[in-house]
Design a protein around this motif. Structure first.
Motif, PDB file in Angstrom:
ATOM      1  N   TYR A 170     -19.741 -35.862  18.062  1.00  0.00           N
ATOM      2  CA  TYR A 170     -19.558 -34.771  17.099  1.00  0.00           C
ATOM      3  C   TYR A 170     -18.986 -35.269  15.771  1.00  0.00           C
ATOM      4  CZ  TYR A 170     -20.488 -31.191  20.607  1.00  0.00           C
ATOM      5  OH  TYR A 170     -21.103 -30.393  21.540  1.00  0.00           O
ATOM      6  N   LEU A 171     -18.057 -36.203  15.820  1.00  0.00           N
ATOM      7  CA  LEU A 171     -17.268 -36.540  14.641  1.00  0.00           C
ATOM      8  C   LEU A 171     -17.922 -37.596  13.754  1.00  0.00           C
ATOM      9  CD1 LEU A 171     -14.595 -35.664  13.408  1.00  0.00           C
ATOM     10  CD2 LEU A 171     -13.469 -37.522  14.647  1.00  0.00           C
ATOM     11  N   ILE A 172     -18.333 -38.724  14.328  1.00  0.00           N
ATOM     12  CA  ILE A 172     -18.842 -39.823  13.506  1.00  0.00           C
ATOM     13  C   ILE A 172     -20.125 -39.458  12.764  1.00  0.00           C
ATOM     14  CG2 ILE A 172     -19.907 -42.112  13.663  1.00  0.00           C
ATOM     15  CD1 ILE A 172     -17.670 -43.041  15.346  1.00  0.00           C
ATOM     16  N   PRO A 173     -21.132 -38.819  13.391  1.00  0.00           N
ATOM     17  CA  PRO A 173     -22.314 -38.432  12.609  1.00  0.00           C
ATOM     18  C   PRO A 173     -21.977 -37.532  11.423  1.00  0.00           C
ATOM     19  CG  PRO A 173     -22.798 -38.296  14.941  1.00  0.00           C
ATOM     20  CD  PRO A 173     -21.321 -38.538  14.832  1.00  0.00           C
ATOM     21  N   LEU A 174     -21.062 -36.588  11.613  1.00  0.00           N
ATOM     22  CA  LEU A 174     -20.688 -35.693  10.523  1.00  0.00           C
ATOM     23  C   LEU A 174     -20.028 -36.473   9.389  1.00  0.00           C
ATOM     24  CD1 LEU A 174     -20.476 -32.814   9.442  1.00  0.00           C
ATOM     25  CD2 LEU A 174     -18.293 -32.611  10.640  1.00  0.00           C
ATOM     26  N   ILE A 175     -19.108 -37.377   9.724  1.00  0.00           N
ATOM     27  CA  ILE A 175     -18.431 -38.178   8.701  1.00  0.00           C
ATOM     28  C   ILE A 175     -19.434 -39.058   7.962  1.00  0.00           C
ATOM     29  CG2 ILE A 175     -16.774 -40.050   8.363  1.00  0.00           C
ATOM     30  CD1 ILE A 175     -15.106 -38.841  10.610  1.00  0.00           C
ATOM     31  N   ALA A 176     -20.337 -39.688   8.705  1.00  0.00           N
ATOM     32  CA  ALA A 176     -21.320 -40.572   8.080  1.00  0.00           C
ATOM     33  C   ALA A 176     -22.244 -39.801   7.144  1.00  0.00           C
ATOM     34  CB  ALA A 176     -22.134 -41.283   9.162  1.00  0.00           C
ATOM     35  N   LEU A 177     -22.695 -38.629   7.551  1.00  0.00           N
ATOM     36  CA  LEU A 177     -23.593 -37.826   6.714  1.00  0.00           C
ATOM     37  C   LEU A 177     -22.882 -37.344   5.449  1.00  0.00           C
ATOM     38  CD1 LEU A 177     -25.377 -35.837   9.543  1.00  0.00           C
ATOM     39  CD2 LEU A 177     -26.494 -37.394   7.943  1.00  0.00           C
ATOM     40  N   LEU A 178     -21.634 -36.920   5.587  1.00  0.00           N
ATOM     41  CA  LEU A 178     -20.877 -36.476   4.419  1.00  0.00           C
ATOM     42  C   LEU A 178     -20.542 -37.644   3.495  1.00  0.00           C
ATOM     43  CD1 LEU A 178     -18.433 -33.868   6.030  1.00  0.00           C
ATOM     44  CD2 LEU A 178     -20.543 -33.446   4.747  1.00  0.00           C
ATOM     45  N   LEU A 179     -20.399 -38.824   4.058  1.00  0.00           N
ATOM     46  CA  LEU A 179     -20.092 -40.006   3.251  1.00  0.00           C
ATOM     47  C   LEU A 179     -21.277 -40.440   2.402  1.00  0.00           C
ATOM     48  CD1 LEU A 179     -18.182 -42.410   2.575  1.00  0.00           C
ATOM     49  CD2 LEU A 179     -19.096 -43.554   4.598  1.00  0.00           C
ATOM     50  N   GLY A 180     -22.484 -40.335   2.937  1.00  0.00           N
ATOM     51  CA  GLY A 180     -23.627 -40.925   2.244  1.00  0.00           C
ATOM     52  C   GLY A 180     -24.615 -39.967   1.618  1.00  0.00           C
ATOM     53  N   PHE A 181     -24.410 -38.645   1.758  1.00  0.00           N
ATOM     54  CA  PHE A 181     -25.456 -37.725   1.305  1.00  0.00           C
ATOM     55  C   PHE A 181     -25.665 -37.752  -0.210  1.00  0.00           C
ATOM     56  CE2 PHE A 181     -21.862 -34.983   0.399  1.00  0.00           C
ATOM     57  CZ  PHE A 181     -22.285 -34.217  -0.688  1.00  0.00           C
ATOM     58  N   ASP A 182     -24.634 -38.143  -0.989  1.00  0.00           N
ATOM     59  CA  ASP A 182     -24.795 -38.158  -2.449  1.00  0.00           C
ATOM     60  C   ASP A 182     -24.815 -39.570  -3.010  1.00  0.00           C
ATOM     61  OD1 ASP A 182     -22.159 -38.812  -2.007  1.00  0.00           O
ATOM     62  OD2 ASP A 182     -21.395 -37.620  -3.688  1.00  0.00           O
ATOM     63  N   CYS A 200     -23.518 -46.111  11.492  1.00  0.00           N
ATOM     64  CA  CYS A 200     -24.460 -46.743  10.565  1.00  0.00           C
ATOM     65  C   CYS A 200     -25.832 -46.069  10.619  1.00  0.00           C
ATOM     66  CB  CYS A 200     -24.587 -48.227  10.887  1.00  0.00           C
ATOM     67  SG  CYS A 200     -23.122 -49.207  10.475  1.00  0.00           S
ATOM     68  N   ALA A 201     -26.245 -45.619  11.824  1.00  0.00           N
ATOM     69  CA  ALA A 201     -27.527 -44.935  11.958  1.00  0.00           C
ATOM     70  C   ALA A 201     -27.531 -43.622  11.173  1.00  0.00           C
ATOM     71  CB  ALA A 201     -27.835 -44.672  13.426  1.00  0.00           C
ATOM     72  N   PHE A 202     -26.478 -42.830  11.311  1.00  0.00           N
ATOM     73  CA  PHE A 202     -26.431 -41.557  10.587  1.00  0.00           C
ATOM     74  C   PHE A 202     -26.173 -41.767   9.101  1.00  0.00           C
ATOM     75  CE2 PHE A 202     -26.296 -39.617  14.739  1.00  0.00           C
ATOM     76  CZ  PHE A 202     -26.919 -38.395  14.525  1.00  0.00           C
ATOM     77  N   LEU A 203     -25.477 -42.839   8.743  1.00  0.00           N
ATOM     78  CA  LEU A 203     -25.315 -43.163   7.331  1.00  0.00           C
ATOM     79  C   LEU A 203     -26.658 -43.531   6.722  1.00  0.00           C
ATOM     80  CD1 LEU A 203     -23.413 -43.599   4.923  1.00  0.00           C
ATOM     81  CD2 LEU A 203     -23.102 -45.958   5.716  1.00  0.00           C
ATOM     82  N   SER A 204     -27.487 -44.242   7.469  1.00  0.00           N
ATOM     83  CA  SER A 204     -28.829 -44.575   7.006  1.00  0.00           C
ATOM     84  C   SER A 204     -29.653 -43.308   6.777  1.00  0.00           C
ATOM     85  CB  SER A 204     -29.512 -45.479   8.028  1.00  0.00           C
ATOM     86  OG  SER A 204     -30.772 -45.913   7.569  1.00  0.00           O
ATOM     87  N   LEU A 205     -29.535 -42.353   7.699  1.00  0.00           N
ATOM     88  CA  LEU A 205     -30.218 -41.066   7.513  1.00  0.00           C
ATOM     89  C   LEU A 205     -29.697 -40.342   6.276  1.00  0.00           C
ATOM     90  CD1 LEU A 205     -30.286 -39.794  11.213  1.00  0.00           C
ATOM     91  CD2 LEU A 205     -32.272 -40.392   9.829  1.00  0.00           C
ATOM     92  N   ALA A 206     -28.386 -40.410   6.051  1.00  0.00           N
ATOM     93  CA  ALA A 206     -27.793 -39.743   4.893  1.00  0.00           C
ATOM     94  C   ALA A 206     -28.300 -40.343   3.584  1.00  0.00           C
ATOM     95  CB  ALA A 206     -26.267 -39.844   4.959  1.00  0.00           C
ATOM     96  N   ARG A 215     -28.868 -29.548  -2.416  1.00  0.00           N
ATOM     97  CA  ARG A 215     -29.898 -29.711  -1.392  1.00  0.00           C
ATOM     98  C   ARG A 215     -29.564 -30.862  -0.456  1.00  0.00           C
ATOM     99  NH1 ARG A 215     -32.873 -27.861  -5.789  1.00  0.00           N
ATOM    100  NH2 ARG A 215     -34.298 -26.126  -5.318  1.00  0.00           N
ATOM    101  N   ALA A 216     -29.014 -31.934  -1.007  1.00  0.00           N
ATOM    102  CA  ALA A 216     -28.657 -33.087  -0.180  1.00  0.00           C
ATOM    103  C   ALA A 216     -27.589 -32.720   0.840  1.00  0.00           C
ATOM    104  CB  ALA A 216     -28.173 -34.238  -1.066  1.00  0.00           C
ATOM    105  N   SER A 217     -26.584 -31.967   0.411  1.00  0.00           N
ATOM    106  CA  SER A 217     -25.527 -31.559   1.342  1.00  0.00           C
ATOM    107  C   SER A 217     -26.071 -30.622   2.409  1.00  0.00           C
ATOM    108  CB  SER A 217     -24.380 -30.897   0.584  1.00  0.00           C
ATOM    109  OG  SER A 217     -24.821 -29.718  -0.084  1.00  0.00           O
ATOM    110  N   GLY A 218     -26.959 -29.709   2.007  1.00  0.00           N
ATOM    111  CA  GLY A 218     -27.571 -28.815   2.987  1.00  0.00           C
ATOM    112  C   GLY A 218     -28.413 -29.563   4.004  1.00  0.00           C
ATOM    113  N   LEU A 219     -29.175 -30.551   3.533  1.00  0.00           N
ATOM    114  CA  LEU A 219     -29.980 -31.361   4.438  1.00  0.00           C
ATOM    115  C   LEU A 219     -29.102 -32.179   5.380  1.00  0.00           C
ATOM    116  CD1 LEU A 219     -32.766 -32.656   2.006  1.00  0.00           C
ATOM    117  CD2 LEU A 219     -33.080 -31.089   3.937  1.00  0.00           C
ATOM    118  N   ALA A 220     -27.968 -32.662   4.879  1.00  0.00           N
ATOM    119  CA  ALA A 220     -27.051 -33.442   5.714  1.00  0.00           C
ATOM    120  C   ALA A 220     -26.485 -32.583   6.844  1.00  0.00           C
ATOM    121  CB  ALA A 220     -25.929 -34.018   4.860  1.00  0.00           C
ATOM    122  N   ILE A 221     -26.040 -31.374   6.528  1.00  0.00           N
ATOM    123  CA  ILE A 221     -25.503 -30.482   7.561  1.00  0.00           C
ATOM    124  C   ILE A 221     -26.594 -30.089   8.549  1.00  0.00           C
ATOM    125  CG2 ILE A 221     -24.439 -28.248   7.987  1.00  0.00           C
ATOM    126  CD1 ILE A 221     -22.587 -30.333   6.730  1.00  0.00           C
TER     127      ILE A 221
END
Length: 273
Positions: free
Chosen positions: A66-78, A153-159, A171-177
């Motif tokens: 639950y935690l690491i994917p969310l952090i990674a997506l929020l870290l890299g979406f912008d 790293c996998a979810f950061l790559s997606l971000a 839009r990037a933040s919406g796609l990340a969530i």
């Protein structure tokens, strides 16, 4: 590609996260939650205190998914779209640096910050519990830490890929969530719904292979099958083929989840920016 340009961008991204205390904050979050789970994870069974590495890893797997994917997506979406909105992307690209070098530098810097935070947080837990663990248990815990890094790293790559495709930060933040919801919540529920809806007559044999299309599930399986007690606790020992649960194979699949989205991002970035 020039390694100097990549490391320069990566260093800037990493130290920016260190200076704004992002690394410290995430490391503390991981450490506090992991220690709480290690000592109070068996409270519902009426006992308090560290019980076993199997119970601890089983509980930490649920937390990390639950935690690491969310952090990674929020870290890299912008990572890219943020530079574009601030007007600094054109300035960066006017320097003697290619688009691929810029993208890789940003990714590696962010991945370095996420990796350092993850290892620091869980490493503190390993130090605290070291006196209670034997070498085998420590080996499995370090394996859990390494797989957590791969998941991030996998979810950061997606971000980063989403950041390249998105036209603005909103839009990037919406796609990340939405990506977090899909892989962490919706994906498994959809597979379960198919199995239940068809009475197990469709998709049962393909289920283990379908799970490979979700990095969160790959991470879960990798840690479940690392310990016999954890595997039995989850009840997957009889429904998941052991040949597909090879740590080396699952590690390669996790690596593919890191490389492929980043490759798509680099391809898109070279052609649209």
């Amino acid at each position: 590609m020039e390694l100097t340009q990549i490391t320069t961008v990566a260093g800037k991204e990493f130290w920016d996260r260190v200076r704004n205390r992002w690394v410290l904050a995430v490391a503390l979050v991981f450490a506090v939650f992991a220690l709480a789970i290690a000592y109070f994870g068996s409270a519902q069974q009426g006992s308090v205190g560290f019980s076993s590495i199997e119970v601890t890893i089983a509980s930490l797997v649920s937390l990390v998914i639950y935690l690491i994917p969310l952090i990674a997506l929020l870290l890299g979406f912008d990572a890219i779209v943020g530079e574009r909105e601030r007007g600094s992307l054109d300035l960066l690209l006017s320097l003697p640096i290619t688009r691929t070098e810029l993208l890789l530098g940003k990714y590696l810097g962010l991945a370095g910050a996420l990796t350092f935070s993850t290892l620091a947080g869980f490493g503190l837990v390993a130090i605290v519990l070291a006196s209670r663990l034997d070498l085998t248990s420590l080996f499995h815990f370090f394996g859990f830490m390494f797989s957590s890094v791969l998941l991030g790293c996998a979810f950061l790559s997606l971000a980063v890929m989403l950041s390249v495709f998105a036209s603005d930060r909103t839009r990037a933040s919406g796609l990340a969530i939405a990506t977090w919801f899909f892989f962490v919540l919706v994906f498994d529920l959809a597979l379960l719904g198919i199995l239940v809806g068809t009475g197990g007559q469709w998709g049962g044999e393909a289920l283990p292979y379908a799970l490979m299309f979700n990095p969160a599930d790959v991470f879960r399986i990798l840690n479940i099958f690392s310990l016999d007690d954890v595997r039995n606790l989850y009840g997957l020992a009889t429904v998941f083929p052991t040949q597909l649960a090879s740590p080396w194979l699952l590690g390669l699949i996790m690596a593919a989840w890191v490389v492929l989205p980043l490759g798509v991002a680099a391809w898109r970035f070279r052609r649209t920016c």
